[in-house]
Design an enzyme around this catalytic site. Structure first.
Site, PDB file in Angstrom:
ATOM      1  N   ASN A  96       0.804  -1.214   0.000  1.00 57.97           N
ATOM      2  CA  ASN A  96       0.000   0.000   0.000  1.00 57.97           C
ATOM      3  C   ASN A  96       0.846   1.278   0.000  1.00 57.97           C
ATOM      4  O   ASN A  96       0.447   2.287  -0.573  1.00 57.97           O
ATOM      5  CB  ASN A  96      -0.920   0.002   1.226  1.00 57.97           C
ATOM      6  CG  ASN A  96      -1.578   1.338   1.467  1.00 57.97           C
ATOM      7  OD1 ASN A  96      -2.465   1.754   0.719  1.00 57.97           O
ATOM      8  ND2 ASN A  96      -1.135   2.044   2.507  1.00 57.97           N
ATOM      9  N   SER A 147      -3.912   2.962  -8.676  1.00 55.26           N
ATOM     10  CA  SER A 147      -4.744   4.165  -8.718  1.00 55.26           C
ATOM     11  C   SER A 147      -5.442   4.293 -10.066  1.00 55.26           C
ATOM     12  O   SER A 147      -4.958   3.773 -11.074  1.00 55.26           O
ATOM     13  CB  SER A 147      -3.845   5.390  -8.491  1.00 55.26           C
ATOM     14  OG  SER A 147      -4.507   6.594  -8.800  1.00 55.26           O
ATOM     15  N   TYR A 160       4.191  10.011 -10.585  1.00 57.47           N
ATOM     16  CA  TYR A 160       3.243   9.250  -9.775  1.00 57.47           C
ATOM     17  C   TYR A 160       2.306   8.437 -10.665  1.00 57.47           C
ATOM     18  O   TYR A 160       2.115   7.234 -10.464  1.00 57.47           O
ATOM     19  CB  TYR A 160       2.428  10.175  -8.865  1.00 57.47           C
ATOM     20  CG  TYR A 160       1.412   9.419  -8.031  1.00 57.47           C
ATOM     21  CD1 TYR A 160       1.810   8.721  -6.898  1.00 57.47           C
ATOM     22  CD2 TYR A 160       0.065   9.369  -8.400  1.00 57.47           C
ATOM     23  CE1 TYR A 160       0.891   8.009  -6.139  1.00 57.47           C
ATOM     24  CE2 TYR A 160      -0.849   8.660  -7.652  1.00 57.47           C
ATOM     25  CZ  TYR A 160      -0.429   7.981  -6.526  1.00 57.47           C
ATOM     26  OH  TYR A 160      -1.346   7.258  -5.794  1.00 57.47           O
ATOM     27  N   SER A 163       4.207   5.655 -12.313  1.00 57.90           N
ATOM     28  CA  SER A 163       4.549   4.575 -11.379  1.00 57.90           C
ATOM     29  C   SER A 163       3.370   3.638 -11.158  1.00 57.90           C
ATOM     30  O   SER A 163       3.546   2.421 -11.015  1.00 57.90           O
ATOM     31  CB  SER A 163       5.019   5.152 -10.040  1.00 57.90           C
ATOM     32  OG  SER A 163       3.955   5.646  -9.245  1.00 57.90           O
ATOM     33  N   LYS A 164       2.165   4.184 -11.143  1.00 57.03           N
ATOM     34  CA  LYS A 164       0.991   3.340 -10.918  1.00 57.03           C
ATOM     35  C   LYS A 164       0.654   2.515 -12.166  1.00 57.03           C
ATOM     36  O   LYS A 164       0.161   1.382 -12.056  1.00 57.03           O
ATOM     37  CB  LYS A 164      -0.202   4.196 -10.498  1.00 57.03           C
ATOM     38  CG  LYS A 164      -0.032   4.822  -9.107  1.00 57.03           C
ATOM     39  CD  LYS A 164       0.196   3.774  -8.031  1.00 57.03           C
ATOM     40  CE  LYS A 164       0.251   4.348  -6.640  1.00 57.03           C
ATOM     41  NZ  LYS A 164       0.450   3.329  -5.587  1.00 57.03           N
TER      42      LYS A 164
END
Length: 260
Positions: A96, A147, A160, A163-164
């Site tokens: 997480n 996400s 970000y 990366s997801k």
């Protein structure tokens, strides 16, 4: 209805469980009988989660607290090694923990990119490698928290979002690799959620207020989610009663990817 003790005898590691979605998840696992490993960097927040667990009548023998940054391989080692040393097994790994960027630098800079990828992708890749021998023994489960931004551009903080997207395919690859070991690997794509994560992006207070009021209205369900709604999905996917799902990316995003 889920059994009240479906995780009895199970050992669960949740990274980034001192706040937000991770915290909500660790409390749910413990309520349903699991021994839990709480991880974070803030001593104050870690102590708060432990206090909440004890308040739920979770015996202290079922709680292990590990502090440290996931960019540090020593922390990654401790998460797995100390868990197995304390409880003798590992059943579920919830990846997480994530960072939105590096404090004090341009989110789209190479410095920001490297910081995000180290925590949001590399650390997870390595944790899965470390956990695999133990999860094989228990026919365990891994859930990665991704996400809705993995499928939507976010030009203000591209690393970000990237990366997801990488984490989604990491999930599929490990699911295929570990299927022969009877280890299930899935991901939950969380949508806009009311936690302090966006605050940590360094946005002005006015911008954050705008996101949770005006931007939330563009979500088909017309609101942000809360941490408990995300935890509900995570716990159900990780459940030992969920025996046939692997390689899936399940979006819990209020329908934001289908537009308004």
């Amino acid at each position: 209805m889920a059994s009240a003790n479906r995780f009895e005898g199970k050992v669960v590691v949740v990274t980034g469980s001192s706040a937000g979605i991770g915290r909500a998840s660790i409390l749910r696992f413990a309520k349903e009988g699991a021994s839990v490993v709480v991880h974070g960097q803030s001593k104050e927040k870690l102590e708060s989660v432990k206090k909440d667990l004890l308040g739920l009548k979770v015996d202290e023998s079922r709680i292990l607290v590990i502090a440290g940054s996931l960019e540090d391989e020593a922390t990654q080692n401790r998460l797995i090694d100390e868990t197995v040393k304390r409880f003798g097994r590992l059943d579920i790994l919830i990846n997480n923990a994530a960072i939105p960027g590096k404090a004090g630098c341009d989110p789209n800079s190479m410095e920001g990119f490297d910081a995000v990828m180290i925590v949001n992708v590399r650390a997870i890749y390595r944790l899965i490698q470390l956990a695999t021998p133990h999860l094989e023994k228990t026919k365990g489960s891994i859930v990665n928290i991704t996400s809705d931004l993995s499928e939507r551009p976010m030009t203000g903080s591209m690393p970000y979002s990237i990366s997801k997207a990488a984490l989604n395919h990491l999930t599929r690859n490990f699911a295929r690799l570990l299927a022969e070991k009877n280890i299930r690997v899935n991901a939950v794509g969380a949508g806009l959620t009311e936690t302090d994560f966006i605050t940590r992006m360094g946005m002005p207070k006015e911008a954050i207020t705008h996101i949770f009021t005006e931007v939330a209205k563009t979500i088909p369900l017309q609101r942000a989610s809360n941490a408990d709604e995300q935890a509900e999905m995570i716990v159900n996917i990780a459940s030992p009663t969920n025996t046939y799902m692997t390689g899936s990316i399940v979006f819990n995003d209020g329908g934001i990817r289908i537009g308004n």
